[in-house]
Motif scaffolding. Sequence first.
Motif, PDB file in Angstrom:
ATOM      1  N   ARG A 166       9.652 -11.869  -8.106  1.00 20.89           N
ATOM      2  CA  ARG A 166       9.434 -11.106  -7.379  1.00 20.89           C
ATOM      3  C   ARG A 166       9.810 -11.050  -5.851  1.00 20.89           C
ATOM      4  O   ARG A 166       8.658 -10.121  -5.476  1.00 20.89           O
ATOM      5  CB  ARG A 166       8.841  -9.733  -8.258  1.00 20.89           C
ATOM      6  N   TYR A 167      10.987 -11.376  -5.513  1.00 19.43           N
ATOM      7  CA  TYR A 167       9.845 -11.750  -3.296  1.00 19.43           C
ATOM      8  C   TYR A 167       9.989 -10.535  -3.148  1.00 19.43           C
ATOM      9  O   TYR A 167       8.889 -10.194  -1.817  1.00 19.43           O
ATOM     10  CB  TYR A 167      11.393 -12.191  -3.130  1.00 19.43           C
ATOM     11  N   ALA A 168      10.812  -9.499  -2.890  1.00 18.38           N
ATOM     12  CA  ALA A 168      10.794  -8.511  -2.836  1.00 18.38           C
ATOM     13  C   ALA A 168       9.812  -7.171  -3.191  1.00 18.38           C
ATOM     14  O   ALA A 168       8.847  -6.949  -1.725  1.00 18.38           O
ATOM     15  CB  ALA A 168      12.307  -7.516  -3.276  1.00 18.38           C
ATOM     16  N   GLN A 169       8.904  -7.396  -4.613  1.00 24.71           N
ATOM     17  CA  GLN A 169       8.194  -7.019  -5.152  1.00 24.71           C
ATOM     18  C   GLN A 169       6.639  -7.689  -4.244  1.00 24.71           C
ATOM     19  O   GLN A 169       6.029  -6.466  -3.033  1.00 24.71           O
ATOM     20  CB  GLN A 169       7.958  -6.433  -5.660  1.00 24.71           C
ATOM     21  N   GLY A 170       6.960  -8.729  -3.708  1.00 23.34           N
ATOM     22  CA  GLY A 170       5.894  -8.960  -3.207  1.00 23.34           C
ATOM     23  C   GLY A 170       5.187  -9.079  -1.680  1.00 23.34           C
ATOM     24  O   GLY A 170       3.961  -8.574  -0.803  1.00 23.34           O
ATOM     25  N   ILE A 171       6.889  -9.011  -1.225  1.00 26.21           N
ATOM     26  CA  ILE A 171       6.753  -8.696   0.011  1.00 26.21           C
ATOM     27  C   ILE A 171       6.550  -7.492   0.894  1.00 26.21           C
ATOM     28  O   ILE A 171       5.587  -7.243   1.591  1.00 26.21           O
ATOM     29  CB  ILE A 171       8.214  -9.183   0.977  1.00 26.21           C
ATOM     30  N   THR A 172       6.724  -6.261   0.130  1.00 29.28           N
ATOM     31  CA  THR A 172       6.553  -4.561   0.089  1.00 29.28           C
ATOM     32  C   THR A 172       5.054  -4.421  -0.054  1.00 29.28           C
ATOM     33  O   THR A 172       4.052  -4.196   0.410  1.00 29.28           O
ATOM     34  CB  THR A 172       7.224  -4.293  -1.187  1.00 29.28           C
ATOM     35  N   ASN A 173       4.157  -5.187  -1.697  1.00 33.27           N
ATOM     36  CA  ASN A 173       3.083  -5.223  -1.258  1.00 33.27           C
ATOM     37  C   ASN A 173       1.993  -5.935  -0.521  1.00 33.27           C
ATOM     38  O   ASN A 173       0.841  -5.177  -0.320  1.00 33.27           O
ATOM     39  CB  ASN A 173       2.295  -6.669  -2.941  1.00 33.27           C
ATOM     40  N   GLY A 174       2.469  -7.281   0.154  1.00 34.30           N
ATOM     41  CA  GLY A 174       1.788  -7.776   1.743  1.00 34.30           C
ATOM     42  C   GLY A 174       1.997  -7.027   2.501  1.00 34.30           C
ATOM     43  O   GLY A 174       1.098  -6.635   3.153  1.00 34.30           O
ATOM     44  N   VAL A 175       2.997  -6.369   2.281  1.00 33.30           N
ATOM     45  CA  VAL A 175       3.414  -5.563   4.080  1.00 33.30           C
ATOM     46  C   VAL A 175       2.283  -4.121   3.611  1.00 33.30           C
ATOM     47  O   VAL A 175       1.735  -3.409   4.996  1.00 33.30           O
ATOM     48  CB  VAL A 175       4.964  -4.724   4.418  1.00 33.30           C
ATOM     49  N   ARG A 176       2.144  -3.770   2.738  1.00 34.61           N
ATOM     50  CA  ARG A 176       1.341  -2.517   2.383  1.00 34.61           C
ATOM     51  C   ARG A 176      -0.192  -3.103   3.025  1.00 34.61           C
ATOM     52  O   ARG A 176      -1.437  -1.772   3.309  1.00 34.61           O
ATOM     53  CB  ARG A 176       1.485  -1.915   0.841  1.00 34.61           C
ATOM     54  N   GLY A 177      -0.625  -3.912   2.119  1.00 32.46           N
ATOM     55  CA  GLY A 177      -1.671  -4.431   2.644  1.00 32.46           C
ATOM     56  C   GLY A 177      -1.747  -4.212   3.889  1.00 32.46           C
ATOM     57  O   GLY A 177      -3.432  -4.397   3.646  1.00 32.46           O
TER      58      GLY A 177
END
Length: 278
Positions: A166-177
């Motif tokens: 789930r690359y899109a979710q991981g990148i989105t979560n990372g950006v949020r963090g």
Amino acid sequence: MKTDALRALVVLVVLAPMSTAQQQPPAAPDAEQGLVQQGNYAPYPEPDAGYVTDLAGLLPTEDEEQIEQWLWDVEERTGVEIAVVTINSIRDYPGTANDSIESFATGLFDKYGIGNLPKNDGVLLVVARNDRKARIELGKAYGRARDADAVAIMEGRIIPQFKEDRYAQGITNGVRGIMLEFADVRVGTNWPLIALLVAIPIVGAIAFSLFRSGKRGWGWVCVGILFILLLAVLQILVTVLKSGGSGGSGSSSSWSSGGFGGGFGGGSSGGGGATGSW
């Protein structure tokens, strides 16, 4: 008559070269000079105009648009520049410091010049899909003091999603963090505010019930708690209003001048950050 003809001939001879020079097109600019003017990032990948350069195609359009809007909003509000770059492999860029994801990220950070000077507090998230490596690279201002925070984001928000493809979710979560930890900007649902709003009527009902039953001691305690909760809600609302909202989707055109469209701030990496693999 002969004198007039001679004068006319002299004038033609003098003016002809000047006319020809005026009609000639300007010389083409030197090719190397043109690359410098446009921004030559070789041998590293050429960035897109915004804050996200998704060369590996890991982000659907709507997710990329949302992240672009968030990162534009972060820089407008705090001055912190955050960039996201996805590639297939660091080996696709010979001539770069591609011995490791760490050295590649440092070189890419410096080449792009992420982070506004003099603060130099930019952040870069690099994802190399085929290498199964990711890196959060921090600007020089952080030194190594914030490595633990970057590790927490990498291991807690990004890598678990990548392991499930789930690359899109991981990148989105990372950006949020990254936004929350390094720019103090929260996006999405404001759960603390919701919890306080839910708690206020509950505490109020308890206080009312205690007053009716005559247990004024407990009643006043509940009133005090209710007053503290109201103050907390007021403080959160003031913070949200000052920061311009929660960073919703907004219009995609509003961030078009950010990132590489407006040029990053010339920052450099300090070598700190976090690496993850999956």
